[in-house]
Design an enzyme around this catalytic site. Structure first.
Site, PDB file in Angstrom:
ATOM      1  N   LYS A   1       1.260 -28.161  19.844  1.00 41.18           N
ATOM      2  CA  LYS A   1       1.714 -28.657  21.147  1.00 41.18           C
ATOM      3  C   LYS A   1       0.919 -28.012  22.282  1.00 41.18           C
ATOM      4  CE  LYS A   1       6.211 -28.984  19.003  1.00 41.18           C
ATOM      5  NZ  LYS A   1       7.438 -28.254  18.710  1.00 41.18           N
TER       6      LYS A   1
ATOM      7  N   GLU B   1      12.453 -29.317  16.874  1.00 37.64           N
ATOM      8  CA  GLU B   1      12.678 -28.730  18.200  1.00 37.64           C
ATOM      9  C   GLU B   1      12.285 -29.777  19.244  1.00 37.64           C
ATOM     10  OE1 GLU B   1      11.303 -24.536  18.772  1.00 37.64           O
ATOM     11  OE2 GLU B   1      10.403 -24.886  16.800  1.00 37.64           O
TER      12      GLU B   1
ATOM     13  N   ARG C   1       2.991 -27.970   3.662  1.00 37.46           N
ATOM     14  CA  ARG C   1       2.730 -28.732   4.877  1.00 37.46           C
ATOM     15  C   ARG C   1       1.618 -29.757   4.652  1.00 37.46           C
ATOM     16  NH1 ARG C   1       2.279 -25.158  10.254  1.00 37.46           N
ATOM     17  NH2 ARG C   1       1.900 -27.258  11.004  1.00 37.46           N
TER      18      ARG C   1
END
Length: 767
Positions: free
Chosen positions: A490, A265, A480
């Protein structure tokens, strides 16, 4: 039915080819499974519930056969939705042999209607882990997890066993970390030398492994993924009557090549976890002579900025990869809208007016608009597109119930925000759940590789492709990569920037990729680190030392040596003219490899050494310069002895020394670095940003991650380098005896700025 037709039927129910072939050999099992699948065909639930039907077939007794239609109906209606309930159903029927089943008693016995949410499972497991926490920490992977599984089963009888086991494994991993060499050795002993299990146990490749120098390509070639076009042999892949035709068309377009994609993204900067995703997606394609797309998942216009588009591409290229093609989800907005209309016309999507709060969670109330007429849905969806309905007042939802009980994920929502690429053309935007698989299909992706948290979305992925009768790629998930002593969210990094704790997204104390580049991490080191982590289903949590070790290995071979003094102490050689030494010295860039070049430095009667290299009254193990101990100067071929100390307010500001050539018979105990003809340099010494391993874990840091900042995470020093030192931004050097440093892009003509990348390895001979 022919044997081939039966085999295809078994595979369409979700069995692998091997499992289907084994079932064919068992005459009784084969007969029961065929009977059950024929009954299931009446409910059109063959592919969706195939493995549950197989579970019945494998456990069914002759006394149960008369109840096959009854059991199949309950499975098709999602009332018997896991193996626990199926086993309970068979137990009930075995103890109640009447032809007519007492439905109320049956449903109560099987826990039908009882929904166990993921949150409940997580909470109960947390309580059990806390109960045995000290024992787990002490015994590590020798701890018997069966104790916890049994306790969870006692408290949550109807919880899905696989979800419970995965959550237990994940929480134990988070508590004690990945397996160490000692854990592995212990496990191998238990397995009595069964070498086939060793790689599976290791997960990430350990330093002492023979595989520790594997490249990303080596690791990717070892992965046991399907070959292009062989989607149907993958466990759980859904086969329909159109699958064979769609795969043939897919292979004509791709030529049988591997096609992957990296779909970030564009609303933030990539971090160390993304490096693993980049290496897996681009690396797998490269290792199999395939291609990889860089696709920006730009479906949220409110958070996307041009700097993030640019930053993502730069980091992919910095890691050494070149996308076959750069695409955007927004490239397909027209096609995505057309396919949404197809879904509505098929009765598989509807316009819903529940708000976000009403549909949040794992067990929301069903939408009262789920069964509204197709024509009404088409009109309302058109009103959404035209901007006639306000934000938050309507969504388009898909008619599917996910494995964990979540129903009808959103396909489209209203946002009156201009898009960076399409402007004001759209005010409805597709969601990830809707967009992801369709874009994969349109780009003919062979392997849709994503992290483990998307595993729960795999049913939507397969269902949507098949509902639209478009080519369906195979989704594979991997664990992950998380790093201790940092945050990568973020939102949290933005808070650090807003509070002035870090300067920007590329502050070298962060673990964003731009920050690691600025700190001086070579991309090859990050790629090697990702290769060493392997590709497993488990989440990997590591300390920064693991990637720093790879950084040292690379820089030791690539960073030229130079002498820089970080805390200068002035030294005057009072007999400089008498020793008759050259004032220009040739210094090799790589002492172990002189043919790789050299640089010239100046030597004069005034030099600067490190303050820490002089002590007036040292302890007995001190090996460097003192009042009664001489020391050698690197590359100069002389030793110096202190004659006089000059003070300013009790602080030594200068030493006066005598020099003499190094005597081959009496060598000094140590040689130190120095600088003579100086230029001023600023040196930024970086340490960990946070004090605790998990700064955003309230159990470790009660006041939150912003309260856990290491006050010594940045120290700025002023030192000296030789005037001859020439640099370019991001160039790395080894400052002899100090560490590895990188030229910061803030450098100007008047001030050279270095960031410490990593310290040198500890030298047992240095005091």
């Amino acid at each position: 039915m022919s044997a081939d037709e039966i085999l295809r039927m078994f595979c369409s129910a979700g069995l692998s080819e091997q499992k289907a072939a084994e079932t064919m050999k068992n005459q009784n099992l084969r007969k029961r499974f065929i009977t059950i699948l024929n009954e299931a065909a009446k409910h059109k639930s063959l592919s969706e519930c195939g493995m549950l039907y197989y579970h019945i077939a494998s456990k069914l007794k002759p006394v149960h056969e008369k109840h096959i239609p009854f059991l199949v109906t309950y499975i098709a209606e999602k009332k018997l939705d896991n193996t626990q309930r199926l086993d309970a159903a068979l137990q009930y029927l075995s103890s109640n042999l009447k032809d007519n089943v007492d439905v109320k008693a049956f449903e109560e016995y099987c826990g039908i209607g009882i929904i166990i949410t993921a949150d409940e499972i997580e909470q109960v497991i947390e309580e059990c882990i806390e109960k045995y926490k000290n024992t787990i920490i002490k015994e590590r992977y020798k701890f018997n997890v069966g104790i916890i599984l049994q306790e969870v089963r006692n408290k949550l009888k109807w919880a899905d066993g696989r979800i419970v086991k995965n959550e237990v494994d994940l929480q134990i991993l988070n508590l004690i970390g990945v397996k160490t060499e000692e854990d592995v050795v212990s496990s191998i002993k238990k397995d009595k030398g069964n070498k086939s299990n060793i790689r599976k146990i290791l997960g990430p490749i350990e330093n002492n492994s023979n595989e520790c120098n594997l490249s990303v390509s080596d690791v990717m070639k070892k992965l046991d993924f399907h070959k292009p076009g062989q989607n149907t042999i993958t466990e759980g892949y859904i086969i329909t009557e159109n699958t064979e035709r769609l795969l043939e068309e897919h292979l004509k377009i791709t030529g049988g090549k591997v096609r992957t994609r990296f779909p970030p993204e564009p609303n933030g900067i990539l971090h160390i976890g993304h490096a693993k995703a980049i290496n897996i997606n681009f690396g797998y394609a490269a290792a199999h002579d395939g291609i990889c797309f860089l696709r920006y998942d730009d479906t949220n216009p409110e958070k996307e900025e041009e700097k993030f588009f640019i930053g993502i591409r730069e980091m992919v290229e910095w890691l050494g990869y070149r996308p076959y093609k750069i695409t955007h989800s927004s490239d397909y907005f027209d096609k995505l809208y057309e396919l949404a209309l197809v879904l509505i016309k098929k009765g598989l999507a509807y316009v819903c007016h529940q708000n976000q709060k009403e549909i949040k969670g794992f067990n929301p109330p069903p939408s009262p608009w789920r069964d509204r007429p197709v024509t009404e849905n088409l009109i309302l969806f058109e009103d959404m597109r035209k901007g006639l309905i306000d934000e938050g007042q309507a969504t388009l939802r898909m008619k599917i119930t996910l494995k964990e009980g979540k129903q009808d994920p959103i396909a489209y929502r209203i946002k009156f925000s201009p898009h960076p690429r399409t402007g004001n053309k759209w005010c409805i935007y597709p969601t990830y759940d809707y967009t992801h698989c369709i874009c994969d299909s349109l780009e003919n992706i062979t392997h849709s590789l994503c992290t483990k948290e998307f595993q729960s979305r795999r049913p939507t992925y397969y269902w949507l492709c098949n509902a639209l009768n478009i080519y369906c790629p195979v989704q594979w998930e991997y664990g992950r990569l998380n790093m201790n002593y940092t945050v990568v969210s973020k939102r949290k990094i933005l808070k650090l920037i807003e509070n002035g704790i870090v300067r920007n997204w590329d502050d070298p104390r962060l673990f964003t990729l731009t920050a690691l580049r600025r700190r001086g991490f070579p991309p090859e080191a990050i790629n090697r680190f990702c290769a060493k982590m392997g590709v497993t289903g488990a989440q990997v949590v590591v300390d920064p030392q693991m990637v720093e070790s790879e950084v040292r290995n690379i820089l030791n071979d690539t960073a030229p040596r130079t002498m820089v003094v970080t805390e200068p102490l002035k030294v005057c050689i009072i007999n400089f003219k008498e020793i008759n030494i050259t004032e220009t010295i040739d210094v090799v860039n790589f002492p172990n490899n002189p043919e790789r070049g050299s640089h010239k430095i100046s030597f004069g009667n005034v030099i600067f050494i490190e303050k820490s290299d002089y002590k007036s009254e040292p302890d007995k193990n001190y090996r460097r310069l003192s009042l009664n101990q001489s020391v050698g100067l690197r590359y100069a071929g002389i030793t110096i002895s202190v004659i006089n100390e000059i003070f300013d307010n009790d602080e030594i500001i200068e030493l006066q020394v005598k020099a003499q050539p190094v005597n081959a018979l009496i060598k000094p105990k140590a040689f130190i670095h120095w600088v003579s003809n100086t230029k001023l340099v600023q040196i930024r010494m970086y340490e960990r940003l946070f004090n605790h391993k998990n700064p955003d874990d309230i159990n470790e840091v009660k006041e939150g991650y912003l309260s856990d900042i290491n006050p010594n995470s940045l120290q700025i020093m002023e030192g000296f380098a030789d005037k001859s030192l020439e640099t370019v931004p991001f160039q790395c050097f080894q400052f002899e005896r100090i560490g590895f440093f990188c030229v910061d892009p803030d450098t100007t003509n008047s001030l050279l700025i270095f960031n410490r990348t990593v310290t040198l390895k500890e030298d047992s001979g240095k005091n």
